[in-house]
Design an enzyme around this catalytic site. Structure first.
Site, PDB file in Angstrom:
ATOM      1  N   LYS A 171       9.377   1.427 -10.447  1.00  0.00           N
ATOM      2  CA  LYS A 171      10.931   1.798 -10.728  1.00  0.00           C
ATOM      3  C   LYS A 171      11.673   2.014  -9.600  1.00  0.00           C
ATOM      4  CE  LYS A 171       9.287   6.015 -12.319  1.00  0.00           C
ATOM      5  NZ  LYS A 171       7.870   5.814 -11.711  1.00  0.00           N
TER       6      LYS A 171
ATOM      7  N   ILE B 134       2.850   5.326  -3.892  1.00  0.00           N
ATOM      8  CA  ILE B 134       2.821   5.682  -5.202  1.00  0.00           C
ATOM      9  C   ILE B 134       1.857   4.503  -5.751  1.00  0.00           C
ATOM     10  CG2 ILE B 134       4.730   3.550  -5.476  1.00  0.00           C
ATOM     11  CD1 ILE B 134       4.630   6.656  -7.789  1.00  0.00           C
ATOM     12  N   ALA B 135       1.485   3.560  -5.122  1.00  0.00           N
ATOM     13  CA  ALA B 135       0.289   2.668  -5.739  1.00  0.00           C
ATOM     14  C   ALA B 135      -0.959   3.633  -6.066  1.00  0.00           C
ATOM     15  CB  ALA B 135       0.045   1.270  -4.766  1.00  0.00           C
TER      16      ALA B 135
ATOM     17  N   ARG C 236       0.319  -5.768   4.745  1.00  0.00           N
ATOM     18  CA  ARG C 236       0.914  -6.640   5.905  1.00  0.00           C
ATOM     19  C   ARG C 236      -0.184  -6.739   6.878  1.00  0.00           C
ATOM     20  NH1 ARG C 236       5.977  -3.234   7.032  1.00  0.00           N
ATOM     21  NH2 ARG C 236       4.458  -1.628   6.316  1.00  0.00           N
TER      22      ARG C 236
ATOM     23  N   CYS D  31       0.829  -1.264  -0.026  1.00  0.00           N
ATOM     24  CA  CYS D  31       0.011   0.132   0.028  1.00  0.00           C
ATOM     25  C   CYS D  31       0.949   1.352  -0.062  1.00  0.00           C
ATOM     26  CB  CYS D  31      -0.886  -0.041   1.195  1.00  0.00           C
ATOM     27  SG  CYS D  31      -2.220  -1.392   1.222  1.00  0.00           S
TER      28      CYS D  31
ATOM     29  N   HIS E 157      11.955  -6.173  -4.171  1.00  0.00           N
ATOM     30  CA  HIS E 157      11.466  -6.539  -5.311  1.00  0.00           C
ATOM     31  C   HIS E 157      11.869  -8.011  -5.983  1.00  0.00           C
ATOM     32  CE1 HIS E 157      10.420  -2.297  -7.341  1.00  0.00           C
ATOM     33  NE2 HIS E 157       9.855  -2.640  -6.238  1.00  0.00           N
TER      34      HIS E 157
END
Length: 159
Positions: A110, A24-25, A46, A21, A92
């Site tokens: 990114k 940027i999402a 989480r 969460c 990632h």
């Protein structure tokens, strides 16, 4: 990614699962709401409460968006086609390879990896699972980029 539907029915949308969460999402969640042929199927965090708050804050229908209290639960969700991964870059390789191993296509925020070896591991996992990989470097697809290429290619302007 979308299933073939009978001729009298529209194709099923590509179903995204948002893994984490991060702020940027928010942009991507809202963009998916506007995109034809795409839907946010699930949010994983989480805690289920954080996933619920994220969904509510971003206009996702909490009645139809599945909320998962662990990242693993989102990856195991059979109704998720693509995992968007906005987690910190250091996480990632772990979560991208886990998603690929479960047959989920990937959209990574990114930068995609901390080093070339990590990117190689992510790409190898995608290749082995037969899933697609894409990073979210949107500028490549922005109209300004095409215009910049046109200007730079002008031999009269740039010798």
């Amino acid at each position: 990614m979308s299933s073939s539907a009978p001729p009298d029915q529209p194709p099923r949308p590509v179903r995204f699962g948002i893994l984490g969460c991060a702020s940027i999402a928010r942009k991507l969640a809202r963009a998916i709401l506007l995109a034809p042929g795409a839907a946010v199927a699930a949010v994983g965090s989480r805690s289920e409460e954080r996933a619920r708050l994220f969904a509510a804050d971003n206009g996702l229908d909490v009645a139809t968006t599945r909320l998962h209290g662990t990242y693993e639960a989102l990856l195991d969700d059979p109704d998720v086609d693509v995992v968007y991964l906005p987690l910190p870059t250091s996480l990632h390789v772990r979560w991208a390879t886990a998603a690929a191993a479960r047959g989920k296509h990937l959209l990574l925020e990114k930068p995609t990896a901390l080093c070339a070896a990590d990117l190689d591991a992510i790409l190898a996992a995608c290749d082995a699972a037969g899933v697609q990989f894409m990073d979210s470097t949107m500028w490549m697809h922005h109209p300004r980029t095409a215009k910049m290429r046109e200007i730079v290619a002008d031999k009269d302007a740039f010798g």
